[in-house]
Write a protein that holds these residues in place. Sequence first.
Motif, PDB file in Angstrom:
ATOM      1  N   GLY A  53      91.603  46.948  94.650  1.00 15.60           N
ATOM      2  CA  GLY A  53      92.945  47.329  94.153  1.00 15.60           C
ATOM      3  C   GLY A  53      94.241  47.431  95.226  1.00 15.60           C
ATOM      4  N   GLU A  54      95.396  47.774  94.876  1.00 17.62           N
ATOM      5  CA  GLU A  54      96.448  47.860  95.640  1.00 17.62           C
ATOM      6  C   GLU A  54      96.900  49.266  95.932  1.00 17.62           C
ATOM      7  OE1 GLU A  54     101.476  46.844  95.222  1.00 17.62           O
ATOM      8  OE2 GLU A  54      99.868  45.719  94.071  1.00 17.62           O
ATOM      9  N   ILE A  55      96.968  49.522  97.303  1.00 18.81           N
ATOM     10  CA  ILE A  55      97.538  50.903  97.771  1.00 18.81           C
ATOM     11  C   ILE A  55      98.961  51.161  97.155  1.00 18.81           C
ATOM     12  CG2 ILE A  55      97.898  52.484  99.919  1.00 18.81           C
ATOM     13  CD1 ILE A  55      95.718  50.916 101.281  1.00 18.81           C
ATOM     14  N   SER A  56      99.067  52.584  96.732  1.00 19.15           N
ATOM     15  CA  SER A  56     100.174  52.878  96.066  1.00 19.15           C
ATOM     16  C   SER A  56     100.298  54.610  96.392  1.00 19.15           C
ATOM     17  CB  SER A  56     100.185  52.724  94.555  1.00 19.15           C
ATOM     18  OG  SER A  56     101.379  53.445  94.274  1.00 19.15           O
ATOM     19  N   GLY A  60     100.907  57.967 104.759  1.00 17.25           N
ATOM     20  CA  GLY A  60     100.399  58.566 106.033  1.00 17.25           C
ATOM     21  C   GLY A  60      99.349  59.869 105.832  1.00 17.25           C
ATOM     22  N   PRO A  61      98.496  59.770 107.128  1.00 16.24           N
ATOM     23  CA  PRO A  61      97.540  61.076 106.834  1.00 16.24           C
ATOM     24  C   PRO A  61      98.554  62.240 106.864  1.00 16.24           C
ATOM     25  CG  PRO A  61      97.055  59.598 108.827  1.00 16.24           C
ATOM     26  CD  PRO A  61      98.581  59.170 108.112  1.00 16.24           C
ATOM     27  N   HIS A  62      97.733  63.291 106.027  1.00 13.59           N
ATOM     28  CA  HIS A  62      98.218  64.757 105.942  1.00 13.59           C
ATOM     29  C   HIS A  62      98.333  65.399 107.251  1.00 13.59           C
ATOM     30  CE1 HIS A  62      98.697  68.815 104.398  1.00 13.59           C
ATOM     31  NE2 HIS A  62      99.650  68.252 103.551  1.00 13.59           N
ATOM     32  N   SER A  63      98.845  66.775 107.531  1.00 18.93           N
ATOM     33  CA  SER A  63      98.673  67.396 108.602  1.00 18.93           C
ATOM     34  C   SER A  63      97.386  67.840 109.004  1.00 18.93           C
ATOM     35  CB  SER A  63      99.648  68.693 108.604  1.00 18.93           C
ATOM     36  OG  SER A  63      99.188  69.493 107.334  1.00 18.93           O
ATOM     37  N   SER A  64      96.440  67.840 107.613  1.00 18.09           N
ATOM     38  CA  SER A  64      95.213  68.114 107.964  1.00 18.09           C
ATOM     39  C   SER A  64      94.228  67.081 108.432  1.00 18.09           C
ATOM     40  CB  SER A  64      94.413  68.741 106.776  1.00 18.09           C
ATOM     41  OG  SER A  64      94.640  67.687 105.605  1.00 18.09           O
ATOM     42  N   GLY A  65      94.750  65.836 108.361  1.00 23.30           N
ATOM     43  CA  GLY A  65      94.220  64.681 108.999  1.00 23.30           C
ATOM     44  C   GLY A  65      93.723  63.745 107.662  1.00 23.30           C
ATOM     45  N   HIS A  66      93.760  64.322 106.501  1.00 18.97           N
ATOM     46  CA  HIS A  66      93.048  63.760 105.204  1.00 18.97           C
ATOM     47  C   HIS A  66      94.288  63.049 104.601  1.00 18.97           C
ATOM     48  CE1 HIS A  66      90.004  66.685 105.686  1.00 18.97           C
ATOM     49  NE2 HIS A  66      90.688  67.519 105.307  1.00 18.97           N
ATOM     50  N   ALA A  67      94.051  61.803 103.938  1.00 19.99           N
ATOM     51  CA  ALA A  67      95.056  60.821 103.429  1.00 19.99           C
ATOM     52  C   ALA A  67      94.908  60.882 101.889  1.00 19.99           C
ATOM     53  CB  ALA A  67      95.028  59.585 103.897  1.00 19.99           C
ATOM     54  N   TYR A  68      95.997  61.180 101.110  1.00 18.07           N
ATOM     55  CA  TYR A  68      95.853  61.204  99.786  1.00 18.07           C
ATOM     56  C   TYR A  68      96.912  59.939  99.212  1.00 18.07           C
ATOM     57  CZ  TYR A  68      93.978  65.697 100.535  1.00 18.07           C
ATOM     58  OH  TYR A  68      93.225  66.985 100.961  1.00 18.07           O
ATOM     59  N   PHE A  69      96.184  59.206  98.386  1.00 14.32           N
ATOM     60  CA  PHE A  69      96.984  57.936  97.751  1.00 14.32           C
ATOM     61  C   PHE A  69      96.358  57.415  96.526  1.00 14.32           C
ATOM     62  CE2 PHE A  69      94.324  56.476 101.029  1.00 14.32           C
ATOM     63  CZ  PHE A  69      93.685  55.305 100.075  1.00 14.32           C
ATOM     64  N   ALA A  70      96.752  56.506  96.080  1.00 12.29           N
ATOM     65  CA  ALA A  70      96.421  55.709  94.673  1.00 12.29           C
ATOM     66  C   ALA A  70      95.843  54.426  94.838  1.00 12.29           C
ATOM     67  CB  ALA A  70      96.969  56.011  93.415  1.00 12.29           C
ATOM     68  N   LEU A  71      94.835  54.003  94.204  1.00 10.27           N
ATOM     69  CA  LEU A  71      94.809  52.401  94.051  1.00 10.27           C
ATOM     70  C   LEU A  71      94.987  52.036  92.559  1.00 10.27           C
ATOM     71  CD1 LEU A  71      91.054  52.306  95.603  1.00 10.27           C
ATOM     72  CD2 LEU A  71      93.358  51.631  96.673  1.00 10.27           C
ATOM     73  N   LYS A  72      95.589  50.720  92.543  1.00  7.00           N
ATOM     74  CA  LYS A  72      96.245  50.409  91.178  1.00  7.00           C
ATOM     75  C   LYS A  72      96.021  48.952  90.893  1.00  7.00           C
ATOM     76  CE  LYS A  72     101.095  49.619  92.308  1.00  7.00           C
ATOM     77  NZ  LYS A  72     102.455  50.056  92.042  1.00  7.00           N
ATOM     78  N   ASP A  73      95.894  48.785  89.878  1.00  6.37           N
ATOM     79  CA  ASP A  73      96.253  47.177  89.517  1.00  6.37           C
ATOM     80  C   ASP A  73      96.988  46.892  88.471  1.00  6.37           C
ATOM     81  OD1 ASP A  73      94.897  48.060  87.390  1.00  6.37           O
ATOM     82  OD2 ASP A  73      93.018  46.863  87.603  1.00  6.37           O
ATOM     83  N   GLU A  74      97.299  45.899  87.710  1.00  7.46           N
ATOM     84  CA  GLU A  74      98.195  45.534  87.014  1.00  7.46           C
ATOM     85  C   GLU A  74      98.056  46.593  85.509  1.00  7.46           C
ATOM     86  OE1 GLU A  74      94.952  42.641  86.170  1.00  7.46           O
ATOM     87  OE2 GLU A  74      96.398  43.378  88.042  1.00  7.46           O
ATOM     88  N   ARG A  75      96.716  47.193  85.278  1.00 10.78           N
ATOM     89  CA  ARG A  75      96.610  48.166  83.911  1.00 10.78           C
ATOM     90  C   ARG A  75      96.324  49.390  84.258  1.00 10.78           C
ATOM     91  NH1 ARG A  75      94.249  42.943  83.042  1.00 10.78           N
ATOM     92  NH2 ARG A  75      92.400  43.810  83.347  1.00 10.78           N
ATOM     93  N   ALA A  76      95.982  49.758  85.464  1.00  9.25           N
ATOM     94  CA  ALA A  76      95.266  51.128  85.635  1.00  9.25           C
ATOM     95  C   ALA A  76      95.384  51.542  87.116  1.00  9.25           C
ATOM     96  CB  ALA A  76      93.627  51.238  85.200  1.00  9.25           C
ATOM     97  N   ARG A  77      95.356  52.968  87.270  1.00  6.79           N
ATOM     98  CA  ARG A  77      95.588  53.640  88.582  1.00  6.79           C
ATOM     99  C   ARG A  77      94.548  54.441  88.757  1.00  6.79           C
ATOM    100  NH1 ARG A  77     100.209  55.321  91.278  1.00  6.79           N
ATOM    101  NH2 ARG A  77     100.053  57.306  92.343  1.00  6.79           N
ATOM    102  N   LEU A  78      93.969  54.821  89.844  1.00  8.19           N
ATOM    103  CA  LEU A  78      92.870  55.593  90.380  1.00  8.19           C
ATOM    104  C   LEU A  78      93.302  56.225  91.617  1.00  8.19           C
ATOM    105  CD1 LEU A  78      90.174  56.533  90.071  1.00  8.19           C
ATOM    106  CD2 LEU A  78      89.251  54.404  91.551  1.00  8.19           C
ATOM    107  N   GLU A  79      93.192  57.540  91.461  1.00  9.66           N
ATOM    108  CA  GLU A  79      93.491  58.424  92.425  1.00  9.66           C
ATOM    109  C   GLU A  79      92.531  58.287  93.526  1.00  9.66           C
ATOM    110  OE1 GLU A  79      96.350  60.151  93.193  1.00  9.66           O
ATOM    111  OE2 GLU A  79      97.034  59.579  90.895  1.00  9.66           O
ATOM    112  N   ALA A  80      92.886  58.373  94.952  1.00 10.07           N
ATOM    113  CA  ALA A  80      91.942  58.132  96.041  1.00 10.07           C
ATOM    114  C   ALA A  80      92.322  59.295  97.267  1.00 10.07           C
ATOM    115  CB  ALA A  80      92.116  56.660  96.593  1.00 10.07           C
TER     116      ALA A  80
END
Length: 546
Positions: A53-56, A60-80
Amino acid sequence: MSFFQDSPSSQAENAASRAENATSNVAEYSVSEISGALKRTVEDTFSHVRVRGEISGYRGPHSSGHAYFALKDERARLEAVIWRGSMSRLKFRPEEGMEVIATGKLTTYPGSSKYQIVIEQMEPAGAGALMALLEERKQRLAREGLFDTARKKPLPFMPRVIGVITSPTGAVIRDIIHRVTDRFPLHVLVWPVRVQGETTGEEVARAVQGFNSGYFGTVLPRPDVLIVARGGGSLEDLWGFNDESVVRAVAGSALPVISAVGHETDWTLIDLAADQRAPTPTGAAEIAVPVRSELQARLASHSARLGASMSRLLDRRREAYRSLQRALPSTDQLFALPRRRFDEASARLGRALITGTAQKRARFDGLHRHLSPRLLQQQIRERQIRLRQIGLSLPRALALMAHTSRNSLQQIAVRLNGELILRRCRQWALGLDHLQRRGDQAISHYLERYLRRNQQLKRLLDTLSYTSVLKRGFAIVINDQGQPVKAATALTEGEHLTLRFHDGDRAAIAGAKGNPPPVRPAAKPAAKEKKLKKAKQAEPDQGSLF
């Protein structure tokens, strides 16, 4: 068997009792139990998945070092989410809009009833995605002028200190030091960095900025040239040297930079921003320093040529001096004529002195005869008589002069009476009034001409301004850099845009390429607009500002 039917109220009570008995047989769960069961089911079923999927929404990394974002395509979105440990093991830095293949497991977050993927590994979706991202970044930085040849600095011919930015444990630094020692031993400062991984770009940028800081030159010697070096590798291995921070740091370096990243066929954005590109780290060392033995041989050759040239020059000058010496006359020849003139003058000097003395004595005797006491007394008596005559005529001359001056003053007073002065003042006042009226008229004419010209320019400005075009229903598309977009090919999918109308701005996002929406047929002009159009056509030509 009963011969009586139940009443409506008794039928309702029987239905309620049956419904209560039916629901009492279903097991009851709490919200936490349902959430836990869903979590176990999802994690057991999707414990190891690969998602493309495409990063959305990547910030960048959070202050804790973790990274929160989503993967998406033309029809759906998945939190990551990527935990800090997995984030440090990534070989490249995620960016917004990059297409990737993520490996991990699905899980749920009971606090918000969402499901997400916990990413353990992530890689770009093929080399084509990385090359497309690299080409887009290259064009964007080139438009900023970071790759211009005019801003590249020349390398010093004889550096005293070389700064090397590379890994301290690899073979690259040993090759550079070995080559520098063989060619021309000098001082080498090494700034250790990681040459592979997510932090490569940040560390190399800090190293370039550190060598340019004021610390070098006071505490440590300041390098004359910098070498950024790394061995060969794949596109993913060299991705850290395509980081935007590295390119900006190298382009803004006050010290000349030699890029020696990869082999001859490898290239990165740092090669375009550096002042010189070397095919290999060993080649960078050869470019940075000359060969001492060659310099010594060249110096000896120049010294020999200089000695031979000086010898030939002295010989030519000596021969020219001898030629000039032969052409010059001797001392006797030079002083022969002056000596003869001196001898003749000395022979005539005795006779000239005797003759001059006799002439002076005769003149003195003649003057002596004219300067007798009787003659001087007679001249004094004549001067005294003349002074008495002047003293007697002086009062009469003064009286005549005073009379003449008095008559002149009376004539001037007659001409300068009061009526004449008043007449002259009136004439001057009339002239001043006339000049004031002409000045007022000239100023008013100038102001009117200036106002007419100002109104004409204002109408011309309103005619040529783009705001009049916006009021007719058009809009200007502005990219995130504040520049107007002139072609659809200059836009990328997902780019943030601003639509500027005549009454304000609105945000927009560029979408994917596709078939354009159907064009509505233009509405027929109203009867009133037709009448106005006919009236405008019937009006005579009023001219224009041009």
